[in-house]
Motif scaffolding. Sequence first.
Motif, PDB file in Angstrom:
ATOM      1  N   MET A 155       0.826  -1.191   0.000  1.00  0.00           N
ATOM      2  CA  MET A 155       0.000   0.000   0.000  1.00  0.00           C
ATOM      3  C   MET A 155       0.867   1.250   0.000  1.00  0.00           C
ATOM      4  O   MET A 155       1.930   1.305   0.587  1.00  0.00           O
ATOM      5  CB  MET A 155      -0.923   0.009   1.225  1.00  0.00           C
ATOM      6  CG  MET A 155      -1.817  -1.207   1.323  1.00  0.00           C
ATOM      7  SD  MET A 155      -2.969  -1.116   2.685  1.00  0.00           S
ATOM      8  CE  MET A 155      -4.143   0.046   2.025  1.00  0.00           C
ATOM      9  N   LYS A 156       0.380   2.251  -0.677  1.00  0.00           N
ATOM     10  CA  LYS A 156       1.103   3.509  -0.792  1.00  0.00           C
ATOM     11  C   LYS A 156       1.251   4.182   0.556  1.00  0.00           C
ATOM     12  O   LYS A 156       0.317   4.247   1.349  1.00  0.00           O
ATOM     13  CB  LYS A 156       0.342   4.430  -1.760  1.00  0.00           C
ATOM     14  CG  LYS A 156       1.031   5.749  -2.003  1.00  0.00           C
ATOM     15  CD  LYS A 156       0.189   6.583  -2.959  1.00  0.00           C
ATOM     16  CE  LYS A 156       0.814   7.947  -3.181  1.00  0.00           C
ATOM     17  NZ  LYS A 156      -0.014   8.777  -4.084  1.00  0.00           N
TER      18      LYS A 156
ATOM     19  N   THR B  33       1.506   7.328   2.924  1.00  0.00           N
ATOM     20  CA  THR B  33       0.971   8.673   2.888  1.00  0.00           C
ATOM     21  C   THR B  33       1.242   9.387   4.193  1.00  0.00           C
ATOM     22  O   THR B  33       1.753   8.807   5.141  1.00  0.00           O
ATOM     23  CB  THR B  33      -0.553   8.630   2.657  1.00  0.00           C
ATOM     24  OG1 THR B  33      -1.150   7.855   3.707  1.00  0.00           O
ATOM     25  CG2 THR B  33      -0.891   8.008   1.316  1.00  0.00           C
TER      26      THR B  33
ATOM     27  N   HIS C 108      -6.720   3.512   7.830  1.00  0.00           N
ATOM     28  CA  HIS C 108      -6.223   4.808   7.335  1.00  0.00           C
ATOM     29  C   HIS C 108      -5.022   5.274   8.155  1.00  0.00           C
ATOM     30  O   HIS C 108      -4.024   5.738   7.607  1.00  0.00           O
ATOM     31  CB  HIS C 108      -7.347   5.841   7.395  1.00  0.00           C
ATOM     32  CG  HIS C 108      -6.909   7.225   7.040  1.00  0.00           C
ATOM     33  ND1 HIS C 108      -6.656   7.626   5.742  1.00  0.00           N
ATOM     34  CD2 HIS C 108      -6.654   8.315   7.816  1.00  0.00           C
ATOM     35  CE1 HIS C 108      -6.278   8.890   5.735  1.00  0.00           C
ATOM     36  NE2 HIS C 108      -6.279   9.327   6.984  1.00  0.00           N
TER      37      HIS C 108
ATOM     38  N   THR D 152      -1.811   2.947   7.756  1.00  0.00           N
ATOM     39  CA  THR D 152      -1.249   3.108   6.416  1.00  0.00           C
ATOM     40  C   THR D 152      -0.507   4.424   6.306  1.00  0.00           C
ATOM     41  O   THR D 152       0.602   4.492   5.754  1.00  0.00           O
ATOM     42  CB  THR D 152      -2.357   3.049   5.348  1.00  0.00           C
ATOM     43  OG1 THR D 152      -3.054   1.812   5.460  1.00  0.00           O
ATOM     44  CG2 THR D 152      -1.771   3.160   3.955  1.00  0.00           C
TER      45      THR D 152
ATOM     46  N   ARG E 271      -2.698  -6.548   2.643  1.00  0.00           N
ATOM     47  CA  ARG E 271      -1.547  -6.039   1.907  1.00  0.00           C
ATOM     48  C   ARG E 271      -0.852  -7.141   1.115  1.00  0.00           C
ATOM     49  O   ARG E 271      -0.319  -6.904   0.036  1.00  0.00           O
ATOM     50  CB  ARG E 271      -0.534  -5.400   2.876  1.00  0.00           C
ATOM     51  CG  ARG E 271       0.583  -4.655   2.187  1.00  0.00           C
ATOM     52  CD  ARG E 271       1.501  -3.963   3.168  1.00  0.00           C
ATOM     53  NE  ARG E 271       2.293  -4.900   3.964  1.00  0.00           N
ATOM     54  CZ  ARG E 271       3.321  -4.553   4.713  1.00  0.00           C
ATOM     55  NH1 ARG E 271       3.668  -3.286   4.795  1.00  0.00           N
ATOM     56  NH2 ARG E 271       3.993  -5.456   5.405  1.00  0.00           N
TER      57      ARG E 271
ATOM     58  N   SER F 135      -8.844   4.163  -1.092  1.00  0.00           N
ATOM     59  CA  SER F 135      -8.116   5.415  -1.321  1.00  0.00           C
ATOM     60  C   SER F 135      -6.767   5.162  -1.969  1.00  0.00           C
ATOM     61  O   SER F 135      -6.176   6.068  -2.571  1.00  0.00           O
ATOM     62  CB  SER F 135      -7.919   6.167   0.004  1.00  0.00           C
ATOM     63  OG  SER F 135      -7.089   5.415   0.886  1.00  0.00           O
ATOM     64  N   GLN F 136      -6.259   3.938  -1.853  1.00  0.00           N
ATOM     65  CA  GLN F 136      -4.998   3.570  -2.478  1.00  0.00           C
ATOM     66  C   GLN F 136      -5.200   2.957  -3.870  1.00  0.00           C
ATOM     67  O   GLN F 136      -4.229   2.660  -4.560  1.00  0.00           O
ATOM     68  CB  GLN F 136      -4.254   2.555  -1.593  1.00  0.00           C
ATOM     69  CG  GLN F 136      -4.120   2.961  -0.140  1.00  0.00           C
ATOM     70  CD  GLN F 136      -3.273   4.204   0.030  1.00  0.00           C
ATOM     71  OE1 GLN F 136      -2.268   4.358  -0.637  1.00  0.00           O
ATOM     72  NE2 GLN F 136      -3.702   5.099   0.912  1.00  0.00           N
ATOM     73  N   LYS F 137      -6.448   2.756  -4.261  1.00  0.00           N
ATOM     74  CA  LYS F 137      -6.770   2.100  -5.537  1.00  0.00           C
ATOM     75  C   LYS F 137      -7.801   2.928  -6.298  1.00  0.00           C
ATOM     76  O   LYS F 137      -8.969   2.530  -6.429  1.00  0.00           O
ATOM     77  CB  LYS F 137      -7.325   0.697  -5.277  1.00  0.00           C
ATOM     78  CG  LYS F 137      -6.403  -0.230  -4.502  1.00  0.00           C
ATOM     79  CD  LYS F 137      -5.326  -0.814  -5.398  1.00  0.00           C
ATOM     80  CE  LYS F 137      -4.528  -1.881  -4.670  1.00  0.00           C
ATOM     81  NZ  LYS F 137      -3.500  -2.492  -5.522  1.00  0.00           N
TER      82      LYS F 137
END
Length: 381
Positions: A2-3, A5, A60, A63, A175, A227-229
């Motif tokens: 996952m990105k 942030t 959230h 991540t 993940r 939100s990551q996709k």
Amino acid sequence: MMKQTTFTHIGYLDGLRGLAALWVMVGHILAMYGEFPPIVSWTSLAVDIFILLSGFLMLHQVTAREIHEPLDRPQTWLIFWLTRFFRLAPLYYTMLVIAVLCEQYQNGFDGSFHFSNWESGSTANDQLGLHIISHITFLFGLSPEFARSTWLPDWSISLEMQFYLLFPFLALLGRSIGWLTVVGITCAACLLGDYLFSSFLHQFSLPSILLLKINVFMGGMLIAAASQKPNSRFIYLFAATGLMLLPIWGSAGMILDFGRALICLGFWILAFGQQMKTPSPIRWTISQVSTTLGSWPFVVLADLSYGLYLIHFPIILAWGRLTASEAPLSNLHNPLAALIVIPMVAYALAWVARHAVELPGIEFGRRITRKYRDLQPAQVY
């Protein structure tokens, strides 16, 4: 993977939390007078909002902080558990002591407690020690007998703690194998568990065991994962809505199931509606709703929401006794008076509880977790 942030406060969550707590209190007040207006009396949907937000916010947050607190480090999850424990436990333990002492006083300190459920009312039980231990450890939600054994609306607190225990495994699994695969596994586990353990699960008068609500937690996590996709958001919305409609525990009824799905859809719109290619008036409306829910009155409601949730029901019971026939305030035995007095008292006590118990407990937890954060290896930027 996952990105990574940067964590930012999401304002509209404040409004949703604050309104959900108010919804629960108003619904319980009206129920005391036997009035069950549509929507307002469906307080289970308000609790589902809390559950949905919890699943979203937990994923959230971890991540966003992954760059500083990697998910594959044990310290990360120890910090996570300690942080959540010290947010919930201090006020809960305070209210638990008050609840047990008041009940023992009413029972003449006979060492028993009263197990309450919707069907048979109140049943005396002499397992006071086990009753208290199950609440101190937050395991009471796993037992049909102990899940409703105090006059606190605490069944969802045990449910939340069960979710926190499972959450790290869900986050790492999502993940590694993908969130849609995890959703499939969750659906299969829920349906299979409901089939195999039906007789046990139907002993619960409230869904205090995680199997009965993991689908709602997962729905919130799925919205956070979306939100990551960006290219898969509608697929994730479809999956999250399907989770809301799972026929678990005999289902609460089609209307409530669809209500839960609509809440999930509304939450998804708040999260992503402003980024969609929609007409400007629609984006403007979503933006205004989001901004309003994040404004200071709703921030105050959100800050007091946990205290209000724990405190309001004992106040409702006390008000019922004070206004009963031949009681000192019997002339105020009506819904209007209750809707004025009870919220005033409940919010005032919730404010006291937040500053006297909640915030000191959170700060104490921060001091403890700071030690473990210092153990994290230095990051290279």
